[in-house]
Design a protein around this motif. Structure first.
Motif, PDB file in Angstrom:
ATOM      1  N   GLY A  26       0.764  -1.237   0.000  1.00 19.67           N
ATOM      2  CA  GLY A  26       0.000   0.000   0.000  1.00 19.67           C
ATOM      3  C   GLY A  26       0.792   1.282   0.000  1.00 19.67           C
ATOM      4  N   HIS A  27       2.041   1.272  -0.488  1.00 24.39           N
ATOM      5  CA  HIS A  27       2.804   2.514  -0.663  1.00 24.39           C
ATOM      6  C   HIS A  27       2.863   3.311   0.636  1.00 24.39           C
ATOM      7  CE1 HIS A  27       0.748   2.395  -4.924  1.00 24.39           C
ATOM      8  NE2 HIS A  27       1.437   1.303  -4.664  1.00 24.39           N
ATOM      9  N   ARG A  28       3.287   2.690   1.727  1.00 26.22           N
ATOM     10  CA  ARG A  28       3.288   3.351   3.031  1.00 26.22           C
ATOM     11  C   ARG A  28       4.463   4.328   3.142  1.00 26.22           C
ATOM     12  NH1 ARG A  28       0.095   0.228   6.555  1.00 26.22           N
ATOM     13  NH2 ARG A  28      -1.511  -0.778   5.294  1.00 26.22           N
ATOM     14  N   VAL A  29       4.242   5.559   2.728  1.00 25.93           N
ATOM     15  CA  VAL A  29       5.277   6.580   2.846  1.00 25.93           C
ATOM     16  C   VAL A  29       4.682   7.755   3.621  1.00 25.93           C
ATOM     17  CG1 VAL A  29       6.354   5.876   0.679  1.00 25.93           C
ATOM     18  CG2 VAL A  29       4.709   7.768   0.672  1.00 25.93           C
ATOM     19  N   ALA A  47       3.332  14.246  -3.119  1.00 24.13           N
ATOM     20  CA  ALA A  47       3.341  14.789  -4.477  1.00 24.13           C
ATOM     21  C   ALA A  47       3.755  13.747  -5.513  1.00 24.13           C
ATOM     22  CB  ALA A  47       4.290  15.991  -4.555  1.00 24.13           C
ATOM     23  N   LEU A  48       4.196  12.576  -5.048  1.00 22.83           N
ATOM     24  CA  LEU A  48       4.618  11.527  -5.965  1.00 22.83           C
ATOM     25  C   LEU A  48       3.417  10.774  -6.514  1.00 22.83           C
ATOM     26  CD1 LEU A  48       7.578   9.956  -3.937  1.00 22.83           C
ATOM     27  CD2 LEU A  48       7.664  11.839  -5.582  1.00 22.83           C
ATOM     28  N   SER A  49       3.568  10.219  -7.698  1.00 24.89           N
ATOM     29  CA  SER A  49       2.535   9.339  -8.250  1.00 24.89           C
ATOM     30  C   SER A  49       2.501   8.039  -7.444  1.00 24.89           C
ATOM     31  CB  SER A  49       2.841   9.023  -9.711  1.00 24.89           C
ATOM     32  OG  SER A  49       4.003   8.209  -9.805  1.00 24.89           O
ATOM     33  N   GLY A  50       1.479   7.236  -7.700  1.00 22.87           N
ATOM     34  CA  GLY A  50       1.386   5.956  -6.992  1.00 22.87           C
ATOM     35  C   GLY A  50       2.594   5.076  -7.252  1.00 22.87           C
ATOM     36  N   GLY A  51       3.042   5.046  -8.500  1.00 28.05           N
ATOM     37  CA  GLY A  51       4.220   4.243  -8.827  1.00 28.05           C
ATOM     38  C   GLY A  51       5.466   4.758  -8.150  1.00 28.05           C
ATOM     39  N   GLN A  52       5.612   6.076  -8.110  1.00 22.92           N
ATOM     40  CA  GLN A  52       6.778   6.662  -7.445  1.00 22.92           C
ATOM     41  C   GLN A  52       6.734   6.416  -5.940  1.00 22.92           C
ATOM     42  OE1 GLN A  52       6.226  10.619  -8.895  1.00 22.92           O
ATOM     43  NE2 GLN A  52       7.458  10.295 -10.738  1.00 22.92           N
ATOM     44  N   GLN A  53       5.544   6.456  -5.356  1.00 23.30           N
ATOM     45  CA  GLN A  53       5.432   6.141  -3.929  1.00 23.30           C
ATOM     46  C   GLN A  53       5.813   4.690  -3.660  1.00 23.30           C
ATOM     47  OE1 GLN A  53       1.851   7.302  -1.893  1.00 23.30           O
ATOM     48  NE2 GLN A  53       1.825   9.348  -2.784  1.00 23.30           N
TER      49      GLN A  53
END
Length: 249
Positions: free
Chosen positions: A92-95, A141-147
């Protein structure tokens, strides 16, 4: 008999775990060798994420054992596991969305010697030039892929011996899926073992050495990733029509 693994980095034996009175894992056995990529496949609700949580020390188990590089991990929490080289990248892109890419990576490296942090950050950003160019941007501000790349980079900054990735392709476009999974191949080439939970079966098999399949909290199939007709066998194993404990080349 299970497929032999020449040397064992991670050994999971008879693990049982769950949530309260709800049992999820029922006697899981698994082995991963140094530098090996192993995919853990199965339908939703099979127990894959629960197994990763148990291995990482996020969820106590009620029976069985986990050994990592010969060490008994029963009393090791996630911090101790990460320090030992066993790193879990949660689904889940936990950032942290309100701080910069660099600060996200600094947090992941918080307990490393100060003189090493900057070098480690540059090391992982070389792996992901897409986020290196945005190092001063906030995570949100990052896209989902970047996250997702940033989440993986947070794990890599620990220089793990085994990186566990929980559905890194979730929500990504096909191009970004290929980009993230290409990193798995790079890690294998560099000698890092990977345990990959993934729903995209063909893409997972393409980067894997071996595969385990789960259904209803049990391992229902173990195979080499290049075995003939494996996607069909996986489907049969998921739905209980064919439940071998192992397949042989």
């Amino acid at each position: 008999m299970p497929i032999s693994v020449p040397e064992t980095l991670l050994e999971v034996s008879g693990i049982e775990a769950g949530y309260g009175k709800i049992a999820v894992l029922h006697g899981i056995d698994m082995r991963i060798a140094p530098g090996e990529v192993v995919s853990l496949l199965g339908p939703n609700g099979a127990g894959k994420t629960t197994l990763l949580r148990a291995i990482a020390g996020l969820l106590p188990w009620t029976a069985g054992s986990v050994r990592f590089d010969g060490r008994d991990m029963r009393d090791a929490g996630p911090r101790e596991s990460a320090r030992a080289g066993l790193v879990h990248v949660i689904e889940g892109h936990r950032v942290f969305t309100q701080i910069s890419v660099t600060d996200n990576l600094l947090l992941a490296a918080y307990d490393l010697p100060r003189r090493e942090r900057a070098a480690r950050i540059e090391e992982v950003l070389e792996t992901f030039p897409e986020i290196a160019a945005k190092r001063h941007d906030k995570g949100g501000a990052l896209s989902g892929g970047q996250q997702q790349m940033l989440a993986v980079a947070q794990g890599l900054i620990r220089r793990p011996r085994l990186l566990m990735l929980d559905e890194p392709s979730a929500g990504l476009s096909p191009v970004l899926v290929d980009r993230v999974l290409a990193v798995v191949s790079d890690l294998r080439a560099a000698g890092t073992a990977v345990l990959l939970v993934e729903q995209l079966i063909e893409k997972a098999l393409a980067v894997s050495d071996r595969v385990y399949a789960m259904a209803q909290g049990r391992i229902v199939l173990e195979a080499k990733a290049n075995e003939a007709d494996l996607p069909h066998r996986l489907e049969r194993a998921y739905f209980g029509q064919d439940v071998p404990t192992a397949l042989h080349a």
